[in-house]
Design a protein around this motif. Structure first.
Motif, PDB file in Angstrom:
ATOM      1  N   ARG A  36       3.106  11.593 -16.144  1.00  0.00           N
ATOM      2  CA  ARG A  36       3.565  11.756 -14.762  1.00  0.00           C
ATOM      3  C   ARG A  36       3.757  10.402 -14.093  1.00  0.00           C
ATOM      4  O   ARG A  36       2.905   9.546 -14.160  1.00  0.00           O
ATOM      5  CB  ARG A  36       2.492  12.500 -13.953  1.00  0.00           C
ATOM      6  CG  ARG A  36       2.572  13.980 -13.993  1.00  0.00           C
ATOM      7  CD  ARG A  36       1.659  14.570 -12.922  1.00  0.00           C
ATOM      8  NE  ARG A  36       0.401  13.856 -12.779  1.00  0.00           N
ATOM      9  CZ  ARG A  36      -0.682  14.093 -13.483  1.00  0.00           C
ATOM     10  NH1 ARG A  36      -0.689  15.023 -14.389  1.00  0.00           N
ATOM     11  NH2 ARG A  36      -1.785  13.395 -13.276  1.00  0.00           N
TER      12      ARG A  36
ATOM     13  N   ARG B  56      -0.140  -4.451 -15.193  1.00  0.00           N
ATOM     14  CA  ARG B  56       0.927  -5.411 -14.877  1.00  0.00           C
ATOM     15  C   ARG B  56       0.342  -6.755 -14.477  1.00  0.00           C
ATOM     16  O   ARG B  56      -0.662  -6.825 -13.765  1.00  0.00           O
ATOM     17  CB  ARG B  56       1.791  -4.856 -13.728  1.00  0.00           C
ATOM     18  CG  ARG B  56       2.900  -5.800 -13.291  1.00  0.00           C
ATOM     19  CD  ARG B  56       3.980  -5.012 -12.560  1.00  0.00           C
ATOM     20  NE  ARG B  56       4.162  -5.419 -11.172  1.00  0.00           N
ATOM     21  CZ  ARG B  56       4.873  -6.479 -10.785  1.00  0.00           C
ATOM     22  NH1 ARG B  56       5.431  -7.284 -11.659  1.00  0.00           N
ATOM     23  NH2 ARG B  56       5.019  -6.746  -9.496  1.00  0.00           N
TER      24      ARG B  56
ATOM     25  N   TYR C   6       5.992  -5.461  -2.362  1.00  0.00           N
ATOM     26  CA  TYR C   6       4.599  -5.664  -1.951  1.00  0.00           C
ATOM     27  C   TYR C   6       3.734  -4.499  -2.456  1.00  0.00           C
ATOM     28  O   TYR C   6       4.158  -3.347  -2.421  1.00  0.00           O
ATOM     29  CB  TYR C   6       4.487  -5.756  -0.421  1.00  0.00           C
ATOM     30  CG  TYR C   6       4.733  -7.154   0.116  1.00  0.00           C
ATOM     31  CD1 TYR C   6       5.990  -7.739   0.018  1.00  0.00           C
ATOM     32  CD2 TYR C   6       3.714  -7.880   0.728  1.00  0.00           C
ATOM     33  CE1 TYR C   6       6.216  -9.030   0.510  1.00  0.00           C
ATOM     34  CE2 TYR C   6       3.926  -9.163   1.226  1.00  0.00           C
ATOM     35  CZ  TYR C   6       5.170  -9.728   1.108  1.00  0.00           C
ATOM     36  OH  TYR C   6       5.392 -10.994   1.587  1.00  0.00           O
ATOM     37  N   GLY C   7       2.515  -4.835  -2.893  1.00  0.00           N
ATOM     38  CA  GLY C   7       1.573  -3.817  -3.334  1.00  0.00           C
ATOM     39  C   GLY C   7       0.452  -3.645  -2.326  1.00  0.00           C
ATOM     40  O   GLY C   7       0.192  -4.538  -1.518  1.00  0.00           O
TER      41      GLY C   7
ATOM     42  N   GLU D 174      11.137  -2.226  -7.923  1.00  0.00           N
ATOM     43  CA  GLU D 174       9.862  -2.115  -8.617  1.00  0.00           C
ATOM     44  C   GLU D 174       9.996  -2.447 -10.102  1.00  0.00           C
ATOM     45  O   GLU D 174      11.064  -2.332 -10.689  1.00  0.00           O
ATOM     46  CB  GLU D 174       9.296  -0.697  -8.459  1.00  0.00           C
ATOM     47  CG  GLU D 174       9.098  -0.231  -7.025  1.00  0.00           C
ATOM     48  CD  GLU D 174      10.381   0.253  -6.368  1.00  0.00           C
ATOM     49  OE1 GLU D 174      11.442   0.206  -7.022  1.00  0.00           O
ATOM     50  OE2 GLU D 174      10.319   0.653  -5.195  1.00  0.00           O
TER      51      GLU D 174
ATOM     52  N   VAL E 276      -2.273   4.917 -10.476  1.00  0.00           N
ATOM     53  CA  VAL E 276      -1.886   3.612  -9.909  1.00  0.00           C
ATOM     54  C   VAL E 276      -1.943   2.525 -10.990  1.00  0.00           C
ATOM     55  O   VAL E 276      -2.721   2.619 -11.938  1.00  0.00           O
ATOM     56  CB  VAL E 276      -2.797   3.174  -8.730  1.00  0.00           C
ATOM     57  CG1 VAL E 276      -2.454   3.935  -7.484  1.00  0.00           C
ATOM     58  CG2 VAL E 276      -4.269   3.313  -9.064  1.00  0.00           C
TER      59      VAL E 276
ATOM     60  N   THR F 134       4.449  -9.351  -4.418  1.00  0.00           N
ATOM     61  CA  THR F 134       4.723  -9.620  -5.832  1.00  0.00           C
ATOM     62  C   THR F 134       6.216  -9.916  -5.917  1.00  0.00           C
ATOM     63  O   THR F 134       6.931  -9.781  -4.920  1.00  0.00           O
ATOM     64  CB  THR F 134       4.374  -8.449  -6.782  1.00  0.00           C
ATOM     65  OG1 THR F 134       5.437  -7.505  -6.778  1.00  0.00           O
ATOM     66  CG2 THR F 134       3.052  -7.780  -6.424  1.00  0.00           C
TER      67      THR F 134
ATOM     68  N   ILE G 202       2.412   1.025 -19.988  1.00  0.00           N
ATOM     69  CA  ILE G 202       1.500   2.174 -20.013  1.00  0.00           C
ATOM     70  C   ILE G 202       0.856   2.209 -21.396  1.00  0.00           C
ATOM     71  O   ILE G 202       1.541   2.369 -22.404  1.00  0.00           O
ATOM     72  CB  ILE G 202       2.265   3.509 -19.752  1.00  0.00           C
ATOM     73  CG1 ILE G 202       3.083   3.435 -18.452  1.00  0.00           C
ATOM     74  CG2 ILE G 202       1.299   4.689 -19.754  1.00  0.00           C
ATOM     75  CD1 ILE G 202       2.292   3.261 -17.188  1.00  0.00           C
TER      76      ILE G 202
ATOM     77  N   SER H 258       2.998   0.496  -4.614  1.00  0.00           N
ATOM     78  CA  SER H 258       3.808  -0.158  -3.594  1.00  0.00           C
ATOM     79  C   SER H 258       3.229   0.186  -2.215  1.00  0.00           C
ATOM     80  O   SER H 258       2.693   1.275  -2.014  1.00  0.00           O
ATOM     81  CB  SER H 258       5.259   0.299  -3.710  1.00  0.00           C
ATOM     82  OG  SER H 258       5.330   1.712  -3.740  1.00  0.00           O
TER      83      SER H 258
ATOM     84  N   SER I 281       5.254   9.012 -10.217  1.00  0.00           N
ATOM     85  CA  SER I 281       5.876   9.439  -8.957  1.00  0.00           C
ATOM     86  C   SER I 281       7.239   8.789  -8.759  1.00  0.00           C
ATOM     87  O   SER I 281       8.130   9.367  -8.148  1.00  0.00           O
ATOM     88  CB  SER I 281       4.973   9.141  -7.763  1.00  0.00           C
ATOM     89  OG  SER I 281       4.507   7.818  -7.812  1.00  0.00           O
TER      90      SER I 281
HETATM   91  O1  TXA Z   1       6.680  -3.347  -9.130  1.00  0.00           O
HETATM   92  C1  TXA Z   1       5.759  -2.528  -9.128  1.00  0.00           C
HETATM   93  O2  TXA Z   1       5.463  -1.868 -10.126  1.00  0.00           O
HETATM   94  C2  TXA Z   1       4.967  -2.362  -7.837  1.00  0.00           C
HETATM   95  C3  TXA Z   1       4.190  -3.646  -7.576  1.00  0.00           C
HETATM   96  C4  TXA Z   1       3.297  -3.553  -6.375  1.00  0.00           C
HETATM   97  O3  TXA Z   1       3.470  -4.000  -8.715  1.00  0.00           O
HETATM   98  N1  TXA Z   1       4.095  -1.248  -7.920  1.00  0.00           N
HETATM   99  C5  TXA Z   1       4.547   0.029  -7.890  1.00  0.00           C
HETATM  100  O4  TXA Z   1       3.526   0.983  -7.898  1.00  0.00           O
HETATM  101  O5  TXA Z   1       5.729   0.323  -7.837  1.00  0.00           O
HETATM  102  P1  TXA Z   1       3.789   2.513  -7.559  1.00  0.00           P
HETATM  103  O6  TXA Z   1       2.462   3.182  -7.630  1.00  0.00           O
HETATM  104  O7  TXA Z   1       4.523   2.637  -6.298  1.00  0.00           O
HETATM  105  O8  TXA Z   1       4.641   2.988  -8.767  1.00  0.00           O
HETATM  106  C6  TXA Z   1       4.036   2.937 -10.028  1.00  0.00           C
HETATM  107  C7  TXA Z   1       4.461   4.069 -10.862  1.00  0.00           C
HETATM  108  C8  TXA Z   1       4.115   5.409 -10.273  1.00  0.00           C
HETATM  109  O9  TXA Z   1       5.261   6.242 -10.386  1.00  0.00           O
HETATM  110  C9  TXA Z   1       2.994   5.900 -11.162  1.00  0.00           C
HETATM  111  O10 TXA Z   1       3.028   7.304 -11.280  1.00  0.00           O
HETATM  112  C10 TXA Z   1       3.303   5.205 -12.475  1.00  0.00           C
HETATM  113  O11 TXA Z   1       3.751   3.944 -12.096  1.00  0.00           O
HETATM  114  N2  TXA Z   1       2.103   5.039 -13.295  1.00  0.00           N
HETATM  115  C11 TXA Z   1       1.005   4.306 -13.049  1.00  0.00           C
HETATM  116  N3  TXA Z   1       0.081   4.476 -14.007  1.00  0.00           N
HETATM  117  C12 TXA Z   1       0.607   5.338 -14.897  1.00  0.00           C
HETATM  118  C13 TXA Z   1       0.159   5.947 -16.110  1.00  0.00           C
HETATM  119  N4  TXA Z   1      -1.041   5.722 -16.608  1.00  0.00           N
HETATM  120  N5  TXA Z   1       1.001   6.799 -16.720  1.00  0.00           N
HETATM  121  C14 TXA Z   1       2.218   7.051 -16.222  1.00  0.00           C
HETATM  122  N6  TXA Z   1       2.697   6.529 -15.089  1.00  0.00           N
HETATM  123  C15 TXA Z   1       1.918   5.685 -14.440  1.00  0.00           C
END
Ligand code: TXA
Ligand code: MG
Length: 323
Positions: free
Chosen positions: A224, A121, A37-38, A184, A64, A33, A100, A143, A226
């Motif tokens: 929450r 997204r 990368y995802g 990100e 996610v 992306t 969100i 990610s 991460s």
């Molecule tokens: O740029 C990005 O956002 C990348 C690319 C691949 O799209 N994705 C990414 O995903 O960084 P990840 O899972 O590494 O980080 C996403 C964050 C995590 O901290 C997760 O907790 C939060 O988004 N998240 C996802 N869904 C959520 C929700 N329903 N409520 C609160 N936080 C959420």
């Protein structure tokens, strides 16, 4: 499990269609992306999504993001969209922004970590959009790194991070070159009367306020994420932050050094990148930290950029990398 997952470069539409087929059959597809990368799985398939957690070594209660190809798909995944979120979607999608939103009935707890909201997204990368369109389903994708590590911005970095956890029969890594943005997406909580930034990124507070006409809510969030843990985005090397006003330190020979090109390399340090501006800093940031690990450096000294814009996201990631 196989140590050699396959990297697919210069994909034809036919090849991409069979990758999409693998995803629908329960496989994992790492894809480029514009941010990082995802690691994707069919967002309607709990078994496939469970494999993402296994490969990443990520706690199961972390939500996610669902990636979509088109703004018209959003209503399948969310229950209601506040007016200001529609303005953000119109202005910044496809782009480095995650919203969100209240989740719809069809969204499983295995996507949201049991929360009542879902992250959505639409990425701005032509290969990602073509793949998402061919997949035809929402693609759940964090990610493509091990939990707590730095996000990959190239297909090779994905291979180094998780290649040995993927299954060469079922899973694929799509190669789309280096990510343009490099950090990100901005995560914006759209559950209250005003947008709230959960994770800073290339879509900045100023951009959000000007698109919505609202002031960003700066109170702490209850959801929450991460990416908001105190320690995250960490290379193996120890990261030390230097003061941008007074960056030159007597450093131990053999440590890594990262700063804008206006800062000279301290004697004995190994320069990891020489970005000319903040956008380039964001683009090279993760691969520079990763290069420090490839060279087995014990420590990396970093001068974070000052100012607003994407510099806010860079400082946020570096603070967590050094925690
Ligand atoms: O740029 C990005 O956002 C990348 C690319 C691949 O799209 N994705 C990414 O995903 O960084 P990840 O899972 O590494 O980080 C996403 C964050 C995590 O901290 C997760 O907790 C939060 O988004 N998240 C996802 N869904 C959520 C929700 N329903 N409520 C609160 N936080 C959420
Ligand atoms: Mg991540």
């Amino acid at each position: 499990m196989c140590a050699h997952s396959s990297i697919l470069s210069n994909c034809s539409t036919d090849a991409l269609a069979s990758v999409a087929e693998k995803l629908r059959a329960g496989g994992l597809v790492a894809f480029p992306t514009e941010t990082v990368y995802g690691l994707g799985a069919d967002a309607t398939n709990p078994t496939a999504v469970a494999r993402i957690y296994e490969v990443k070594g990520r706690p199961h209660d972390h939500p996610v993001i669902v990636h979509l190809a088109d703004i018209n798909q959003v209503t399948e995944w969310v229950a209601e969209i506040p007016e200001y979120a529609i303005a953000l979607a119109r202005e910044f999608w496809p782009g480095p922004m995650t919203l969100i939103l209240p989740r719809s009935e069809r969204v499983g707890d295995f996507i949201t970590g049991g929360q009542k909201s879902v992250g959505i997204r639409i990425p701005n990368n032509s290969l990602a959009l073509e793949f998402l369109k061919l997949a035809g389903v929402g693609v759940a994708a964090p990610s493509a790194n091990r939990f707590g590590a730095i996000s990959p911005t190239t297909a090779l970095a994905v291979q180094e991070e998780i290649g040995s956890y993927l299954d060469s029969e079922r899973d694929v890594i799509l190669d789309g070159g280096s990510s343009d943005v490099g950090v990100e997406s901005t995560i914006i909580e759209c559950l209250g009367n005003a947008p709230k930034i959960l994770r800073p990124g290339a879509i900045t507070q100023e951009m959000i306020e000007s698109a919505t006409g609202l002031t960003v809510d700066e109170s702490t969030s209850m959801v929450r994420a991460s990416g908001t843990l105190e320690q995250h985005y960490s290379p193996r090397a120890k990261v030390f932050l230097l003061d941008s006003e007074n960056p030159v330190v007597a450093c131990i020979a053999g440590v890594g050094f990262l700063a804008l090109d206006t800062f000279p390399t301290p004697d004995g340090a190994i320069r990891l990148a020489q970005p000319r501006n903040n956008e380039e800093y964001a683009r090279v940031l993760y691969d520079a930290l990763r290069e420090g690990d490839r060279k087995n450096l014990p420590a990396i000294y970093v001068v974070p950029p000052s100012g607003t814009g994407v510099a806010v996201a860079i400082r946020d990631r570096l603070k967590r990398a050094s925690a």
